[in-house]
Design a protein around this motif. Structure first.
Motif, mmCIF file in Angstrom:
data_model
loop_
_atom_site.group_PDB
_atom_site.id
_atom_site.type_symbol
_atom_site.label_atom_id
_atom_site.label_comp_id
_atom_site.label_asym_id
_atom_site.label_seq_id
_atom_site.Cartn_x
_atom_site.Cartn_y
_atom_site.Cartn_z
ATOM 1 N N ALA A 100 -19.178 -30.833 14.630
ATOM 2 C CA ALA A 100 -19.581 -31.024 16.024
ATOM 3 C C ALA A 100 -19.782 -29.670 16.712
ATOM 4 O O ALA A 100 -20.611 -29.561 17.624
ATOM 5 C CB ALA A 100 -18.543 -31.847 16.776
ATOM 6 N N LEU A 101 -19.058 -28.653 16.270
ATOM 7 C CA LEU A 101 -19.174 -27.333 16.889
ATOM 8 C C LEU A 101 -20.577 -26.749 16.748
ATOM 9 O O LEU A 101 -21.178 -26.347 17.757
ATOM 10 C CB LEU A 101 -18.122 -26.371 16.325
ATOM 11 N N PRO A 102 -21.168 -26.702 15.551
ATOM 12 C CA PRO A 102 -22.541 -26.191 15.452
ATOM 13 C C PRO A 102 -23.533 -27.015 16.277
ATOM 14 O O PRO A 102 -24.471 -26.466 16.858
ATOM 15 C CB PRO A 102 -22.869 -26.264 13.965
ATOM 16 N N ALA B 56 -20.130 -19.001 15.882
ATOM 17 C CA ALA B 56 -19.623 -20.367 16.075
ATOM 18 C C ALA B 56 -20.286 -21.344 15.114
ATOM 19 O O ALA B 56 -19.615 -22.235 14.563
ATOM 20 C CB ALA B 56 -19.848 -20.807 17.522
ATOM 21 N N ARG C 288 -15.163 -33.134 11.138
ATOM 22 C CA ARG C 288 -15.288 -33.162 12.595
ATOM 23 C C ARG C 288 -15.651 -31.796 13.177
ATOM 24 O O ARG C 288 -16.188 -31.706 14.273
ATOM 25 C CB ARG C 288 -14.012 -33.695 13.228
ATOM 26 N N PHE C 289 -15.378 -30.745 12.429
ATOM 27 C CA PHE C 289 -15.750 -29.406 12.888
ATOM 28 C C PHE C 289 -17.264 -29.226 12.951
ATOM 29 O O PHE C 289 -17.760 -28.292 13.575
ATOM 30 C CB PHE C 289 -15.133 -28.319 11.992
ATOM 31 N N GLY D 158 -18.082 -23.147 12.407
ATOM 32 C CA GLY D 158 -18.032 -24.611 12.451
ATOM 33 C C GLY D 158 -18.548 -25.251 11.176
ATOM 34 O O GLY D 158 -17.997 -26.245 10.699
ATOM 35 N N THR D 159 -19.590 -24.679 10.603
ATOM 36 C CA THR D 159 -20.151 -25.216 9.361
ATOM 37 C C THR D 159 -19.169 -25.040 8.209
ATOM 38 O O THR D 159 -18.954 -25.965 7.412
ATOM 39 C CB THR D 159 -21.494 -24.531 9.027
ATOM 40 N N LEU E 128 -22.900 -28.641 19.088
ATOM 41 C CA LEU E 128 -22.670 -28.285 20.487
ATOM 42 C C LEU E 128 -23.264 -26.918 20.806
ATOM 43 O O LEU E 128 -23.932 -26.739 21.828
ATOM 44 C CB LEU E 128 -21.170 -28.305 20.777
ATOM 45 N N VAL E 129 -23.036 -25.967 19.923
ATOM 46 C CA VAL E 129 -23.588 -24.617 20.125
ATOM 47 C C VAL E 129 -25.110 -24.669 20.134
ATOM 48 O O VAL E 129 -25.762 -24.014 20.958
ATOM 49 C CB VAL E 129 -23.065 -23.640 19.048
#
Length: 157
Positions: free
Chosen positions: A85-87, A68, A82-83, A72-73, A89-90
């Motif tokens: 945000a995924l790293p 993830a 905006r992706f 995300g990176t 959050l993880v």
């Protein structure tokens, strides 16, 4: 006045955040395997090899988190910022898991029967005890259920 933060111990933190039903199912699976192998000692070596290859909860979480974060990176760098945000959050979930033993994927992994390292080791050591690696255990071969109980008790010490 001092405020001391207490954290769950490493060995039991995941089990403490797992439903009683999932813990019971996992424990039943361990007990069933040891009982089965007490009746089929010739299959213990193969089962031990399977246990060596089994992924525990931590390894599954590390794999999911790594995928993830990497995904995300890359998406953040090449598709839309905006992706990123995924790293983040993880990272928060991984930190929460490290501290508490719980994060969003843990209940699903446990429901699928993914075990902790300690649970895998309990089965491994009980099988090794049955195989005789630690010397004689419990009653003789004619009382297999008692030998299973002794092997499981020794493994959990």
């Amino acid at each position: 006045m001092t405020t001391a933060m207490t954290f769950p111990d490493t060995a039991t933190r995941v089990r403490r955040h797992t439903s009683d039903e999932d813990n019971a199912r996992i424990d039943h699976g361990i007990n069933s395997s040891v009982r089965y192998h007490a009746r089929h000692p010739d299959k213990i070596d193969a089962r031990l090899r399977e246990l060596d290859a089994e992924w525990d909860v931590e390894r599954w979480l590390e794999s999911y988190a790594g995928a993830a974060v990497l995904g995300g990176t890359l998406l953040g760098a090449f598709a839309d910022r905006r992706f990123l945000a995924l790293p983040a959050l993880v990272g928060a979930f991984v930190l929460q898991h490290a501290i508490q033993g719980w994060c969003v994927p843990v209940p699903a992994l446990r429901a699928m029967g993914i075990r902790t390292e300690r649970e895998i080791d309990t089965e491994r050591h009980a099988l090794k005890a049955l195989r005789g690696d630690y010397g004689p255990i419990g009653p003789g071969d004619h009382q297999r259920d008692d030998r299973v109980a002794h092997a499981l008790q020794a493994a959990r010490l």
